[in-house]
Design an enzyme around this catalytic site. Structure first.
Site, short mmCIF file in Angstrom:
data_model
loop_
_atom_site.label_atom_id
_atom_site.label_comp_id
_atom_site.label_asym_id
_atom_site.label_seq_id
_atom_site.Cartn_x
_atom_site.Cartn_y
_atom_site.Cartn_z
N HIS A 25 0.92 -1.13 0.09
CA HIS A 25 -0.03 -0.03 -0.14
C HIS A 25 0.88 1.21 -0.02
O HIS A 25 0.83 2.06 0.85
CB HIS A 25 -0.84 0.09 1.24
CG HIS A 25 -2.16 -0.59 1.08
ND1 HIS A 25 -3.09 -0.80 2.06
CD2 HIS A 25 -2.88 -1.12 -0.15
CE1 HIS A 25 -4.19 -1.54 1.56
NE2 HIS A 25 -4.09 -1.67 0.45
N GLU A 83 -8.72 -3.55 -6.68
CA GLU A 83 -7.38 -2.87 -6.24
C GLU A 83 -6.14 -3.61 -7.08
O GLU A 83 -6.36 -4.78 -7.28
CB GLU A 83 -7.27 -3.01 -4.63
CG GLU A 83 -6.22 -2.03 -4.23
CD GLU A 83 -5.98 -2.02 -2.57
OE1 GLU A 83 -6.87 -2.64 -2.02
OE2 GLU A 83 -5.10 -1.17 -2.21
N ASP A 85 -3.27 -4.82 -6.58
CA ASP A 85 -2.68 -6.08 -6.31
C ASP A 85 -3.23 -7.36 -6.82
O ASP A 85 -2.84 -8.34 -6.89
CB ASP A 85 -2.45 -6.08 -4.71
CG ASP A 85 -3.62 -5.82 -3.89
OD1 ASP A 85 -4.55 -5.14 -4.47
OD2 ASP A 85 -3.58 -6.37 -2.68
N ASP A 165 -9.75 -10.04 -0.06
CA ASP A 165 -9.02 -9.70 0.80
C ASP A 165 -9.44 -9.98 2.29
O ASP A 165 -8.76 -10.21 3.12
CB ASP A 165 -9.01 -8.05 0.94
CG ASP A 165 -8.11 -7.34 -0.11
OD1 ASP A 165 -7.34 -8.19 -0.41
OD2 ASP A 165 -8.40 -6.26 -0.36
N TYR A 193 -3.66 -7.71 9.70
CA TYR A 193 -4.11 -7.37 8.31
C TYR A 193 -5.58 -6.83 8.74
O TYR A 193 -5.95 -6.00 8.26
CB TYR A 193 -4.45 -8.62 7.53
CG TYR A 193 -4.94 -8.46 6.19
CD1 TYR A 193 -3.80 -8.35 5.10
CD2 TYR A 193 -6.12 -8.26 5.99
CE1 TYR A 193 -4.36 -8.05 4.04
CE2 TYR A 193 -6.62 -8.01 4.37
CZ TYR A 193 -5.77 -8.00 3.57
OH TYR A 193 -6.19 -7.74 2.30
N HIS A 226 -4.95 -13.09 -0.23
CA HIS A 226 -3.58 -12.84 0.48
C HIS A 226 -3.14 -14.19 1.21
O HIS A 226 -3.93 -14.45 2.26
CB HIS A 226 -3.21 -11.65 1.20
CG HIS A 226 -3.35 -10.46 0.33
ND1 HIS A 226 -2.37 -10.03 -0.82
CD2 HIS A 226 -4.08 -9.50 0.18
CE1 HIS A 226 -2.67 -8.87 -1.18
NE2 HIS A 226 -3.96 -8.52 -1.06
FE1 FEO Z 1 -7.65 -4.42 -1.45
FE2 FEO Z 1 -5.31 -6.99 -1.58
O1 FEO Z 1 -6.24 -5.46 -1.90
#
Ligand code: FEO
Length: 398
Positions: A25, A83, A85, A165, A193, A226
């Site tokens: 980020h 997003e 990523d 996410d 997270y 993730h």
């Molecule tokens: Fe909100 Fe892993 O992007």
């Protein structure tokens, strides 16, 4: 050739592991254990790719998918979240499979147009589904978890939830599943997270968990976007989210500070001693040499927070200000604390910290502690006593 990893019959992980990333980020999220960008391939009679990866890893996605099914045979690309990523490699995926129908939420469709000039998408919402033949993709909008476009995809035949996410962790490993890694480390990353991404929307997390229960979705496996895939400790991570969303304060004191010539550090250590003397855990973080993401997580999860600074140019140190700014955005709940700090010829830093703590919603239980130049014995004794008093209040709340 990069290989896909099966997580259920007909469902594969086709993402990428980023072992080296240490900030995320931009630079504000520390990722000491790296991260992964998880994408999934769901294969019935038809085939769907769910999400993509961060752009520099596009070639890995391309290889892993091709190992299961030729890109030319892909029918759908589901975009759970815009997003970059997760969508950075989307233009590559679209190039590889121009015949595939893109599927996403209404807000995501807006964003895809702005980010990539991609149009012609099939917009879905809660209750919509795509029949792949043998396997189904059901969609559940998850607005503000954590972007307005966020969406979950669920495969009922395999009891697999792909919530992007949500339930993720920045954790890089050659292993893909929660029963193959150190669970304590994964939960540590999951809590960082949650605190740093989802804490401001805790009430929405609670509502979403209730909705999932109401819909009767049976969930055996959670494949977040993730980190590690949950298959053995699925119930534990869902329970942890429910607990974090309630904002239950842990009975400990966080001491976040920075120092110029050691005076503020001496005060910090005296406060820590006072807290510990009452049998309460204190966690000191000298901010410029600490994992700020862990410090923020602890500040949010703990019952008490004290913040100290030296004064420079009549202001708090520039290492403290961004921490307090982040804290205000992350909206800690039910936190008590105070400010402290030393100064030389002129003060100014400590009152700034007090104002910022108030703005972040921290209840100040006393006036800030100040010392001039070097803390004398009675200054340190006052710090110890302030630490003891705070710890007694924390114990009282517990
Ligand atoms: Fe909100 Fe892993 O992007």
């Amino acid at each position: 050739m990069k290989q896909a990893v099966p997580l259920a019959e007909g469902i594969y992980w086709v993402g990428a592991v980023d072992y080296d990333v240490r900030v995320f980020h931009g630079h504000h999220f520390h990722t000491p254990r790296g991260t992964t960008y998880n994408a999934y391939l769901v294969t019935g009679e038809k085939t769907a790719l769910v999400d993509s990866v961060h752009k520099p890893f596009a070639h890995e996605l391309v290889e892993r998918v091709a190992g299961v099914v030729p890109w030319a045979r892909l029918d759908y690309i589901i975009v759970n979240h815009l997003e970059p990523d997760h969508s950075g490699a989307l233009p590559v995926a679209v190039q590889q499979a121009p015949q595939a129908q893109l599927v996403c939420s209404e807000k995501c469709a807006e964003g895809l147009q702005r980010y990539y000039g991609i149009g012609n998408v099939h917009v879905v919402g809660t209750g919509d589904s795509v029949d792949l033949g043998g396997l189904t993709l059901q969609f559940l909008e998850a607005r503000m978890l954590h972007w307005p476009d966020s969406m979950f995809t669920y495969v009922p035949e395999r009891k697999v939830l792909l919530p992007n996410d949500a339930f993720g962790q920045h954790f890089a490993s050659s292993a893909r599943f929660d029963d193959e890694v150190d669970l304590v480390a994964v939960l540590d990353e999951a809590s960082k997270y949650y605190a740093n991404i989802l804490n401001p929307v805790g009430s929405l997390v609670t509502k979403k968990l209730a909705e999932v229960q109401q819909l009767g979705l049976e969930i055996e496996t959670i494949g977040p976007s993730h980190g590690i895939i949950w298959r053995r400790h699925t119930a534990e991570i869902v329970e942890a989210y429910a607990r974090w969303a309630q904002g239950v304060a842990e009975p400990r004191v966080i001491v976040a500070y920075d120092t110029m010539w050691g005076s503020t550090e001496r005060m910090a250590r005296a406060i820590v001693e006072g807290v510990a003397a009452e049998g309460v855990e204190a966690r000191p973080y000298r901010l410029p040499v600490s994992d700020r993401t862990a410090a923020l997580r602890d500040a949010i999860e703990s019952a008490a927070l004290v913040v100290g600074t030296a004064t420079i140019n009549r202001r708090m140190l520039p290492t403290i200000a961004p921490f307090l700014d982040d804290l205000a955005g992350l909206r800690p709940k039910k936190t008590i604390g105070f400010a402290f700090g030393s100064h030389g010829w002129n003060g100014g830093g400590m009152p700034q910290v007090e104002a910022a703590l108030k703005e972040a919603g921290v209840e100040l239980i006393r006036e800030g502690l100040t010392t001039v130049f070097w803390p004398a014995e009675d200054d340190l004794a006052a710090c110890v006593e302030a630490g003891r008093d705070l710890a007694r209040r924390v114990r009282g709340q517990a």
